[in-house]
Structures are given as C-alpha cells and as structure tokens.
Design an enzyme around this catalytic site. Structure first.
Site, short mmCIF file in Angstrom:
data_model
loop_
_atom_site.label_atom_id
_atom_site.label_comp_id
_atom_site.label_asym_id
_atom_site.label_seq_id
_atom_site.Cartn_x
_atom_site.Cartn_y
_atom_site.Cartn_z
N GLY A 247 63.06 13.93 62.30
CA GLY A 247 63.48 12.99 61.27
C GLY A 247 62.56 12.80 60.09
N GLU A 289 60.09 16.50 67.34
CA GLU A 289 61.07 17.57 67.10
C GLU A 289 61.36 17.75 65.61
OE1 GLU A 289 63.59 17.25 71.22
OE2 GLU A 289 64.22 16.00 69.55
N PRO A 290 60.37 18.21 64.85
CA PRO A 290 60.63 18.41 63.43
C PRO A 290 61.62 19.55 63.20
CG PRO A 290 58.50 19.35 64.06
CD PRO A 290 59.01 18.59 65.26
N GLY A 291 62.63 19.27 62.41
CA GLY A 291 63.59 20.30 62.03
C GLY A 291 63.44 20.58 60.54
N ARG A 292 64.03 19.70 59.75
CA ARG A 292 64.02 19.84 58.29
C ARG A 292 62.64 20.13 57.70
NH1 ARG A 292 67.78 17.29 55.39
NH2 ARG A 292 68.17 15.93 57.16
N ARG A 329 75.79 20.65 51.67
CA ARG A 329 75.17 19.33 51.84
C ARG A 329 75.52 18.31 50.76
NH1 ARG A 329 70.22 18.51 51.81
NH2 ARG A 329 70.21 16.80 53.30
N TYR A 333 77.42 14.97 52.10
CA TYR A 333 76.85 13.64 52.00
C TYR A 333 76.06 13.37 50.73
CZ TYR A 333 74.15 16.35 55.47
OH TYR A 333 73.54 17.35 56.19
N CYS A 360 87.24 27.23 46.18
CA CYS A 360 88.47 26.56 45.74
C CYS A 360 88.56 25.13 46.26
CB CYS A 360 89.67 27.38 46.16
SG CYS A 360 89.68 28.97 45.35
N TYR A 389 69.16 23.33 57.00
CA TYR A 389 70.55 22.86 56.96
C TYR A 389 71.36 23.45 55.82
CZ TYR A 389 68.56 19.55 60.27
OH TYR A 389 67.90 19.01 61.34
C1 LIG Z 1 68.57 16.89 64.23
C2 LIG Z 1 67.62 16.61 65.33
C3 LIG Z 1 66.27 16.89 65.15
C4 LIG Z 1 65.68 17.36 63.85
O1 LIG Z 1 65.80 16.40 62.87
P1 LIG Z 1 65.12 16.61 61.42
O2 LIG Z 1 65.57 15.42 60.67
O3 LIG Z 1 65.68 17.87 60.88
O4 LIG Z 1 63.66 16.66 61.62
C5 LIG Z 1 65.44 16.70 66.23
N1 LIG Z 1 65.91 16.25 67.41
C6 LIG Z 1 67.22 15.98 67.62
C7 LIG Z 1 67.67 15.52 68.93
C8 LIG Z 1 68.11 16.14 66.58
O5 LIG Z 1 69.41 15.85 66.78
#
Ligand SMILES: *Cc1c(COP(=O)(O)O)cnc(C)c1O
Length: 430
Positions: A247, A289-292, A329, A333, A360, A389
C-alpha cells in the site's frame, strides 16, 4: 519534477530512462512500448530490505506483490534481491515457478482461491497460504491431509486507509478476510488451531493502496498485535508472523506526497517493539507486501502522437496509439499521471490537453486537462510511473495486441515481455 531517479533529459532534449534515450527506444521497438529501468526496480527492492535491517534488526521480509507486474524478469529480480513473493492466482504462481522462484518464500493470497489453485499450491510446496474465509479453511484442511500446511489468516482490521478519519468499523464491509468485530476472525483461529493438518503461523492485513500516511499502518499493526495476544492467551498459540500487506504510495505527479520508506519503517518498527513488550509477545517476523512501489516508479510508457484535435473553446485532444488497452487506470478510477513530450522534454509544458487513446470508448483517456509541451503528430509521448498495474491490467479490447516491455540495464534495452502480434489476436479462436 521527474518523479524517479531513473528519469532524465539528455543533450538532445530527449527524455531518458535509465540512461536510454526514449526516442531511440521508440524507433527501435515501436510504440506503444512499456519501458522499465532495472536499476530503479532493484533500488526500490533494496529500500525495503535496508529499512527492515536498520529499524527492525533484519527480522522481516518484504514480499513483492507480483500482481503489480507479474512476469518472469520481475520474479527473478525479487528473488535476487532476497525478497519473498505474494501471488494471487495459479497464473502468477506459474510465472514465479517458471522464473525459478523458491516456493518456500511464496505466500498465496486471494479471496476465492479455487480448489485447483489450492491443490496446485500444495503440490508445488508453496510456503504459506493466506486463508481468507471459513470455506477455504475447510477445503484446505481436507486437501492438506498428510503434510501440515503453514497458514496465515487475512484479517479486516477495521481501518479504512482512504478516509481522513480512520473509521474503525468501516472496513467490515469488504469482501476480503475475516472480521474482528463479529468474532469471525477468532472463530477462524480456533478452527485453524484445531485442524490437525494446518499450522497457524501468523496474521495478515492489507489496508489499502497508494497510501501516503503512516497512521493506517500503525493502527493496523496495533489491532493485529492485540489479536495475536488474544490468540496467545485464549488458544495458547504464539504466532510468529505479522504481515502488514502493501500500500505504500508513489509519485504519479507533483501533487502526490509519497512517504520515504525509512520514515514509515522507523515508526512502525518502534510501535511493534513498544506494543510487543506491553502485550508480552515476542517480536514477530514482519512481512510487508510492496507492489506498486517496486516497479511503479521504474516504468514509462511511450506512445506516438496521431491526430491532435482542437475543439475551440472546449479542449484539445492529443491522440496516442495506445490507451485503455495498455493502461486502464484513468478510465477505471481517474488515476493521475504525468505526461511529457519525450522529444521536447527540456521544454516547458505550456499546453493544457486531454490525452486520448485509440480504443472505441469515449472514456478511453490517459489523462484529462493535463499539462503538456506543444505537440504535433509523430511526437513521442511518455507517461511516467506506469510500471505497476498497467501491463498487469492490460486487455485486448478491440483486438489490439499488448505492447512489448523492455528492461533497461545500464543504459541498454532488452525485451523482457514480447509484444503480441495480430495473429495472436485470433490464436485461441476455434
Ligand atoms: C494489492 C495488494 C498488495 C500490493 O499493494 P500495493 O498498493 O501495490 O503495494 C499487497 N498485498 C495484498 C494482499 C494486496 O491485495
């Protein structure tokens, strides 16, 4: 202004990504093109590792949330940088295994994992299953016969990170995880403790995404630690893992206020130490859990400008050769982005335009009323911070092939995901 270390402008006035000239990249690989800088991705991974080492004695592990950008190259980097991995589907798990990722460090998430996915994960000896609901708990307990499976419970901590006041009950209305308030979460812990084939090792939560504040993480940690204390006193189980999810926000434009990772960790680690002492709990292994924030800032999408339509008194549309198919994206949103003319990157952005895609749908826009240099057909546009994303949410709407992705390593590009061809568009048709 440039949002990430990997971006610059060279003597030709062209945007550079990891030292590579964006115009050269567009010429060599065509557009649309996803570009990712390897050094920046690794730097983003290391920021988490270093913060955990500095503020929490290294007693933690960042898991790359692969849904942000699932491909073999990213899984390999995550493994090389000593991270674990979070997957949410058989497809993401397959990708990780194909990349040679150690299954022992994989956490399997999802609010409705299929029986096939659970069987697949067990067969491949995935380290941990993050259980979302009682139905899954029962299914998993049945499937795990013979060999105990390590699990975490996904908890709704009752915090909505996207409201200014963190309403503690707001999040009970979520499809993800067990509610604390209703006793559901404790019931799940009790059932897990009683299941001979399951080993409850920790709890997990994920409070939101693109968060710029430490408070939601501190609140979530506090709520989960108290739950861990309850499990210890009432069930006699000492959980060893605390997973605070992902997050952390990133810069999409100058209005964003992204948190340096260090600030976040220092506060969260201090809170964990203080609360664990007060609750008489051993310090848990801290999972994040870093994603973004791993690939996001390292990515740029390049497009070629087609028609520029000026509607007098209304707005100017700058049309590009991609759009919602490679980046849904804004449409989904209203996500903000910084757009630059890559071949005039040194010039000021004096125009206010709407960047529209080629699909389209009227809503197929990349950004509305955004600042941009004066542009003409044939110019190369760069949309910044598209590493997360974008590719992972891409579609083949209008049967437009997905663009390739190149990785820049020390100024040199190489393809890490091939682009689709028009033949691919009918490949699965019978
Ligand atoms: C989406 C998600 C993440 C990653 O979130 P980011 O905002 O991209 O860091 C980590 N853990 C879980 C369970 C998620 O659903």
């Amino acid at each position: 202004m440039f949002l990430a270390d990997c971006l610059g402008v060279n003597e030709l006035g062209h945007l550079t990504i990891g030292g590579a000239d964006a115009i050269d990249l567009a010429r060599e690989f065509g557009t649309p093109l996803y570009v990712l800088d390897e050094t920046q991705v690794r730097q983003n991974c290391r920021a988490y590792k270093e913060a955990i080492a500095k503020f929490y004695g290294g007693h933690g592990l960042p898991l790359y949330a692969s849904k942000a950008l699932s491909c073999k190259a990213l899984c390999r980097i995550a493994q090389e940088e000593g991270m674990g991995l979070d997957v949410v589907s058989a497809g993401e798990l397959y990708t990780a295994l194909q990349a040679g990722f150690d299954p022992a460090n994989i956490y399997f998430h999802g609010n409705n994992k299929t029986r096939f996915e659970l069987e697949y994960a067990l067969r491949e000896r995935v380290g941990f299953i993050v259980v979302d609901n009682l139905t899954e708990l029962e299914t998993l307990s049945g499937l795990a016969a013979g060999r105990p499976v390590d699990i975490l419970l996904r908890i709704k901590p009752g915090i909505d990170a996207h409201t200014h006041q963190f309403i503690r009950t707001g999040q009970i209305d979520s499809k993800f995880g067990f509610a604390l308030e209703t006793g559901e979460a404790f019931e799940a812990a009790r059932m897990a403790a009683a299941a001979p084939n399951l080993r409850l090792v920790g709890v997990h939560c994920h409070v939101g995404s693109q968060i710029f504040d430490v408070a939601p993480f501190e609140l979530a940690a506090d709520v989960l630690l108290r739950f861990m204390a309850q499990i210890k006193s009432e069930l006699g189980i000492t959980l060893t893992q605390l997973n605070l999810g992902g997050g952390i926000g990133i810069f999409y434009d100058e209005t964003d206020d992204a948190l340096p990772y260090g600030v976040y960790f220092e506060k969260v680690a201090a809170l964990l130490k203080e609360r664990c002492a007060a609750l008489d709990l051993p310090l848990p292994l801290l999972l994040l859990e870093p994603g973004r924030s791993i690939p996001g800032p390292a990515g740029v999408t390049l497009y070629t400008v087609g028609a520029v339509k000026e509607i007098p008194g209304i707005r100017t549309y700058v049309t590009v050769d991609g759009g919602m198919g490679d980046n849904p994206r804004y449409m989904m949103y209203g996500a903000n982005y910084t757009v630059l003319c890559a071949n005039r990157a040194a010039q000021p952005r004096t125009e206010t335009v709407t960047v529209a895609g080629r699909y389209c749908e009227s809503g197929d826009l990349i950004q509305e009323h955004t600042k941009l240099q004066a542009t003409a057909p044939g110019d190369i546009l760069a949309v910044l911070a598209t590493g997360a994303y974008n590719y992972s949410m891409a579609s083949n709407y209008n049967r437009v092939p997905k663009p390739p992705m190149v990785m820049i390593t020390e100024g040199r590009p190489r393809i890490i995901v091939r682009g689709e061809t028009i033949e691919d568009m009918a490949r699965l048709d019978c």
